[in-house]
Scaffold this active site. Structure first.
Site, PDB file in Angstrom:
ATOM      1  CE  LYS A 208      30.034 -11.159  35.377  1.00 40.94           C
ATOM      2  NZ  LYS A 208      29.034 -12.157  35.045  1.00 40.94           N
ATOM      3  CB  CYS A 278      27.607 -13.036  40.332  1.00 42.75           C
ATOM      4  SG  CYS A 278      28.897 -14.210  39.897  1.00 42.75           S
ATOM      5  CE  LYS A 338      20.790 -19.957  38.683  1.00 42.76           C
ATOM      6  NZ  LYS A 338      21.531 -19.395  37.533  1.00 42.76           N
TER       7      LYS A 338
END
Ligand code: NAD
Length: 448
Positions: A208, A278, A338
């Site tokens: 990840k 993230c 975003k």
């Protein structure tokens, strides 16, 4: 299968709703009662395309419910997924939410004879599941692994595309420490006919982080080249980018002669940097783990350094081209990190607006869905900013318009009368000659 999801934010809620519509019985647990009330009334507390409709569908099947009471959430559950936040604070991953959730689940495991598999959905560094989570559960339950199961099922959904990503993933990673948990994960994801890869939890954890770190590398790499183009002058980086995008190693030529146009190319378009909940925190966390192990982590250092400076690039170019910014009336379009989300965590607009204010600019802002979160994230300086509901009618008053988030509605700016104004295209979404009358500035391009 009965599933309990602990932590009902961007990941937990989407996971819960999607699993329910695939036929599992899901209870989402969150310790914020307002979230629980909102979900049980059928209203998602976050903005995500398609989520309200899917939540309605999931509730109608009777397979989805939310609660603040972990014990009732775990009642009958075969699998407990932890999807709480893992922020990066003061140089380390803050595991307090993970530890808290693991302890609470452990306390329940201590009181039941049923076998429960605890699966991490949160992004955690290698060795977290098989040491930290395991130990918390062991201490709280008084039982030793494998009296309970342990797994790690990293989530790759992207906000703004979360439902599509979860329902149609490119791969599902089944990280496990014991065969009971692997069997559980196989059954959970049986409705998905995609590539599934099985590995130990440490590998799943590193996968990840590697995924996000490599994508972040691409963004910083093209941003550094774009900044060089701007410094050289007489170059528009988008001409260079067009050529790069035709390299068949990035963009294979298909048998029918067309291009594959893989999405990875969007990570090779310069802009004002990556943000969100993230990429920044995950790259920082991976770097910290490497440094702790004595590795210099030079590449990730550079990626973060370039990214941190990128919003400033917008302000610096404007400052230079306009010979100062003090007192200027500036409109910032796009506040979310975003398009497609109301998430403003680490949004480039936060840094840009703060810098503009420090230059003495009069700043107005707009976002279709993220204004409320942005106001909160700005803190006390938010009072110095004008929040707009209707950006189009404000264009007349702005001297400078900065396009900071690629929301589709901002494409309409090309139809506005921008004569005498400056337009800064922070996401390279417009073509210079499509913005009639305006001085067009952008990352990777000096004014000509
Ligand atoms: P979030 O902050 O939106 O949601 C976390 C939720 O957990 C909050 O609602 C909080 O109230 C709740 N919570 C915290 N501790 C709890 C506890 N002990 N019991 C019950 N509820 C508790 O976070 P997120 O964006 O959904 O991210 C969750 C994890 O998933 C993080 O590790 C993140 O890195 C990872 N991830 C996020 C994304 C994304 O796009 N947001 C994508 C992939 C992975």
């Amino acid at each position: 299968m009965r599933v309990c999801i602990v932590g009902t934010g961007y990941v937990g809620l989407v996971t819960g709703v999607c699993l329910a519509t695939k036929g599992h019985d899901v209870t989402c647990v969150d310790h914020d009662p307002a979230i629980v009330v909102s979900l049980n009334e059928g209203r998602p507390h976050i903005f995500e395309e398609g989520l309200p409709e899917l939540l309605t569908l999931a509730r109608a099947t009777g397979r989805f419910t939310a609660t603040a009471d972990l014990e009732s959430g775990l009642d009958g559950a075969k699998i407990a997924m932890i999807a709480v936040g893992t922020p990066f604070v003061n140089g380390v991953v803050d595991l307090s939410y993970v530890r808290g959730a693991a302890r609470d689940i452990g306390a329940y495991i201590g009181k039941t004879d049923r076998h429960i598999c605890v699966v991490m959905k949160s992004t955690v560094l290698p060795c977290t599941t098989d040491t930290v989570v395991r130990e918390e559960i062991e201490v709280a339950s008084g039982k030793r692994f494998p009296a309970f199961g342990l797994g790690m099922n990293p989530e790759f959904l992207r906000e703004g595309n979360a439902i599509v990503d979860f329902m149609g993933p490119d791969r599902i990673v089944l990280g496990y420490e014991d065969s009971a948990t692997l069997d559980c994960l196989e059954a959970l994801y049986a409705p998905w006919a995609v590539d599934k890869i099985r590995m130990r939890t440490r590998s799943a954890e590193l996968l990840k982080y590697s995924n996000n770190a490599l994508l972040a590398c691409q963004i910083s790499a093209i941003n550094e080249i774009a900044n060089l183009a701007a410094a050289i002058g007489g170059i528009d980086i988008m001409d260079v980018v067009k050529g790069l995008h035709l390299d068949k190693r990035w963009n294979p030529i298909l048998p029918n002669g067309k291009r594959a146009e893989p999405e990875i190319l969007t990570y090779l378009i310069p802009g004002c940097g990556f943000g969100g909940s993230c990429f920044p925190k995950d790259v920082q966390a991976l770097r910290a783990q490497g440094e702790q192990l004595g590795l210099p982590m030079r590449l990730l250092n550079a990626v973060l350094e370039i990214n941190d400076a990128q919003p400033e690039q917008v302000v610096a170019i404007l400052h230079e081209e306009l010979h100062g910014l003090g007192g200027r009336n500036i409109l910032v379009l796009g506040l979310a990190f975003k398009p497609g989300t109301d998430d403003v965590r680490e949004s480039a607009s936060l840094k840009i607006v703060k810098r503009l204010l420090s230059h003495g600019c009069k700043v107005s802002v707009h976002d279709p869905v993220a204004a409320h979160n942005f106001h909160r994230a700005l803190g006390p300086v938010a009072d110095a900013v004008t929040f707009l509901d209707d950006w189009k009618s404000h264009i007349d008053q702005a001297e400078v318009v900065i396009l900071a988030t690629k929301w589709p509605e901002y494409q309409q700016i090309a139809k506005s009368n921008l004569s005498g104004k400056t337009l800064f295209d922070g996401r390279r979404t417009l073509t210079p000659n499509a913005v009639g009358g305006a001085k067009y500035l952008a990352i990777g391009r000096r004014a000509v």
